[in-house]
Design an enzyme around this catalytic site. Structure first.
Site, short mmCIF file in Angstrom:
data_model
loop_
_atom_site.label_atom_id
_atom_site.label_comp_id
_atom_site.label_asym_id
_atom_site.label_seq_id
_atom_site.Cartn_x
_atom_site.Cartn_y
_atom_site.Cartn_z
N ASP A 1 0.84 -1.21 0.00
CA ASP A 1 0.00 0.00 0.00
C ASP A 1 0.87 1.25 0.00
OD1 ASP A 1 -2.24 1.61 0.05
OD2 ASP A 1 -2.55 1.43 2.22
N LEU A 2 1.66 1.40 -1.06
CA LEU A 2 2.53 2.57 -1.15
C LEU A 2 1.69 3.78 -1.53
CD1 LEU A 2 5.50 3.46 -0.96
CD2 LEU A 2 5.65 3.14 -3.44
#
Length: 240
Positions: free
Chosen positions: A167-168
């Protein structure tokens, strides 16, 4: 790499430097509130509690499910073995990254509480001093060219080490009080062989995050040219 102990139905993982002082109370935000040691909280899908104890400022986060499943099971996960729990995987990964010298918060401790086939979890990490997310900063001012390059080089450094971030986004990239950059939230992340497909997928996700937050916020100092500069600096540092 890290220590492990069992107390009744609880398994505690801890950084060797902190193992002697860790107790079950550490994973209870009400305990820290009663001690008057809560110094802040960050609310999102779940609340992260900041506490200060013996010179350590740390963040306590409980594992909560998201999506439709989360409406039913909230914080319950099926137990398929300790090493397959999200808690164990995140904590052990953070220990590896910390030992590699990558800019992640120091992992302090984690707890897996098992009841039959169900487990719940908590994790404690050292707080990033003076932390401001990329989003926090962009709400106030634009980035300098040097800051854009630093963000790009930090991401590329993680990717060069094979760090896949599930989940960048611009809430998970932090500047500390000195301008150093940290990446946080390694739930469901993993180490992979460096490869352009997953690396570029990470960058595509990050680009969507900029676009999404720009639509949400009335003021956000971000331009298409900023992304172009960031991505160019990223590509120049990438080894693949």
């Amino acid at each position: 790499m890290f220590n492990q102990q069992t107390i009744n139905e609880h398994i505690i993982l801890s950084h060797p430097e902190h193992s002697a002082e860790i107790s079950l109370n550490w994973f209870d935000n009400e305990y820290w509130q009663q001690q008057g040691k809560i110094v802040g909280a960050k609310k999102g899908r779940a609340t992260a509690w900041f506490f200060c104890h013996n010179g350590l400022t740390a963040v306590l986060r409980h594992y909560w499910r998201g999506g439709l499943v989360g409406k039913v099971l909230s914080d319950q996960y099926v137990f398929f073995g300790l090493e397959k729990t999200r808690v164990y995987q995140e904590f052990s990964l953070m220990m590896k990254l910390y030992e590699l010298g990558l800019n992640v918060p120091k992992p302090i401790a984690a707890k897996i509480s098992q009841a039959g086939l169900i487990y719940r979890g908590d994790i404690i990490t050292q707080a990033v001093v003076g932390a401001q997310s990329v989003l926090d900063i962009l709400k106030q001012r634009p980035f300098s060219a040097q800051e854009l390059i630093k963000v790009a080089h930090t991401i590329a450094d993680f990717h060069n080490h094979g760090v896949y971030h599930a989940d960048l986004n611009i809430n998970n990239i932090l500047f500390d009080e000195t301008g150093e950059i940290y990446i946080i939230d390694f739930d469901r992340c993993e180490l992979k062989l460096p490869a352009s497909n997953w690396q570029q997928a990470n960058m595509t996700r990050l680009a969507r995050s900029f676009h999404k937050e720009q639509g949400r916020n009335k003021v956000m100092h971000w331009q298409t040219t900023d992304w172009q500069q960031l991505h160019t600096a990223y590509q120049s540092t990438l080894k693949i």
